[in-house]
Design an enzyme around this catalytic site. Structure first.
Site, PDB file in Angstrom:
ATOM      1  N   LYS A 147       2.649 -13.672   6.688  1.00 21.80           N
ATOM      2  CA  LYS A 147       2.943 -14.714   5.707  1.00 21.80           C
ATOM      3  C   LYS A 147       4.455 -14.933   5.665  1.00 21.80           C
ATOM      4  CE  LYS A 147       1.538 -17.614   2.498  1.00 21.80           C
ATOM      5  NZ  LYS A 147       0.848 -18.856   2.867  1.00 21.80           N
ATOM      6  N   ASP A 171      -6.242  -5.759   5.325  1.00 18.44           N
ATOM      7  CA  ASP A 171      -7.375  -5.440   4.461  1.00 18.44           C
ATOM      8  C   ASP A 171      -8.284  -6.660   4.307  1.00 18.44           C
ATOM      9  OD1 ASP A 171      -9.013  -4.024   2.797  1.00 18.44           O
ATOM     10  OD2 ASP A 171      -7.536  -3.704   1.219  1.00 18.44           O
ATOM     11  N   TYR A 184       0.816  -1.213   0.000  1.00 17.93           N
ATOM     12  CA  TYR A 184       0.000   0.000   0.000  1.00 17.93           C
ATOM     13  C   TYR A 184       0.850   1.263   0.000  1.00 17.93           C
ATOM     14  CZ  TYR A 184      -4.593  -2.141   0.508  1.00 17.93           C
ATOM     15  OH  TYR A 184      -5.761  -2.827   0.281  1.00 17.93           O
TER      16      TYR A 184
END
Length: 395
Positions: free
Chosen positions: A205, A280, A135
């Protein structure tokens, strides 16, 4: 009388309708709670399509300057074109004001239609890092000189051989810093301790992105031990000792496993700290479990400077704009968060209680009304403004 000035951005699409409803509810809640001692004064700030029409800029400098000076604002949804080079105004506000936490509390209000069997088990607060990750907006379109330069540098200078189609690839950069990760995780742990929550879970992750998301996980554990005295317990878990109550557990979960677990063991999680893109996905998935983003509040906060923008977390819904159909609850519940942030806890409590009562009695807007009808439940259909009026009557 104390006048509390709050800047507001109306937003695009349904923004004008839900913002009008929110302002009326906030004013009534403050009056009901504090009488003539306090009064909210709303000051309009321009952004989005209205700003573009009036000033030629989608985000005028005056809007940024006002929030920088007065610190707290609230906004409706802002439109962003997809794939046309226009940067998200929501992202730009977060970046320019360094609002590094996207705060999304997710809880179930009894009676809200949900696709889950036990939605009441969801009670989480998501701390989503707001300024880094993809982002940050560092990317270049395929076949541009910039993309070619970056790809050439990666292949020729850095020895990267994993770009399968270098001549037709767009390219992006994912920055994740120790400083950015630590301030987000620090805020999550601080909040969890002050609000007597059970655990903080670092969602990442890191099994694949070992130095960015893996770094987030590693830095989080190190910070918990260094600044909060987290210790490894006999069972192998890591926790922060607390006097007179259970320790605050610090753990982590890989993002794809987490998205599965919120469906099959929702009550296993409490406070979540995660990166931007993960946050998100997670925020919207959790919101769906408790009735959808139409009821999901949110805020963007810099806990160090005190700057905060509270917001509707959904889109502009142009298909129903102007039809008095929109559910204003996301913005209204965000305004309740804002009131608490400003120390007006009684006004926040009244709004939340009124919301619970409207849902329990079946006084709802079209989205909930039709969902309740499918479940065979009786309800009263209200428009955006009449729903706000019902809330005000209950305050």
């Amino acid at each position: 009388m104390e006048h509390i000035r709050i800047g507001y951005i109306e937003g695009d699409g349904i923004g004008s309708e839900i913002t009008s409803a929110m302002k009326a509810v906030v004013a009534a809640a403050v009056k009901a709670s504090y009488g003539q001692k306090k009064q909210i004064e709303f000051v309009e700030l321009l952004a989005g399509q209205k700003a573009l029409a009036q000033t030629g800029s989608s985000l005028p400098d005056e809007t940024i300057a006002y929030i920088q000076e007065h610190k707290v604002a609230i906004k409706g949804p802002l439109a962003t074109a997809v794939g046309q080079g226009q940067r998200s105004l929501n992202v730009e506000l977060r970046q320019r004001l360094d609002l590094y936490t996207c705060l999304r509390p997710v809880e179930y209000y009894d009676g809200v239609p949900s696709p889950l069997k036990r939605p009441e088990l969801i009670d989480m607060v998501v701390f989503r890092e707001n300024t880094e990750d993809i982002y940050a907006g560092i990317e270049w379109d395929a076949d541009t000189d910039e993309a070619k330069t970056v790809i050439s540098f990666l292949t020729d200078r850095m020895g990267v051989d994993k770009i399968r189609f270098p001549h037709s690839s767009s390219i992006g950069v994912k920055p994740v810093s120790k400083e950015g990760s630590e301030r987000l995780i620090r805020s999550a742990i601080d909040w969890a301790l002050k609000n007597q929550r059970r655990s903080v879970t670092l969602v990442h992750k890191g099994n694949i992105m070992k130095y960015t998301e893996g770094g987030f996980r590693r830095w989080g554990y190190e910070l918990a031990q260094r600044e909060f005295g987290a210790q490894r317990r006999d069972d192998g878990s890591i926790a922060i000792p607390r006097s007179g109550m259970e320790d605050l557990l610090i753990n982590d979960c890989i993002c794809d496993a987490f998205l599965q677990n919120i469906l099959i063991k929702s009550d296993a999680y409490d406070v979540i700290a995660t990166l931007n893109l993960n946050g998100d996905y997670i925020s919207d998935a959790l919101a769906a479990g408790v009735g959808g983003i139409g009821i999901a509040p949110g805020a963007n906060i810099n806990w160090e400077s005190g700057h905060a923008i509270f917001e509707a977390t959904h889109g502009t819904a142009p298909d129903i704009a102007g039809k008095d159909m929109a559910n204003p609850l996301s913005l209204i519940l965000s305004s309740a968060m804002m009131l608490s942030y400003l120390g007006l806890d009684e006004a926040e409590r009244r709004i939340r209680q009124a919301v619970r009562q409207t849902i329990a009695e079946g006084s709802v807007t079209a989205d909930f009304y039709h969902a309740m009808a499918k479940e065979g439940r009786s309800a009263t259909l209200l428009g955006t403004r009449s729903y706000a009026d019902r809330l005000i009557a209950l305050l």
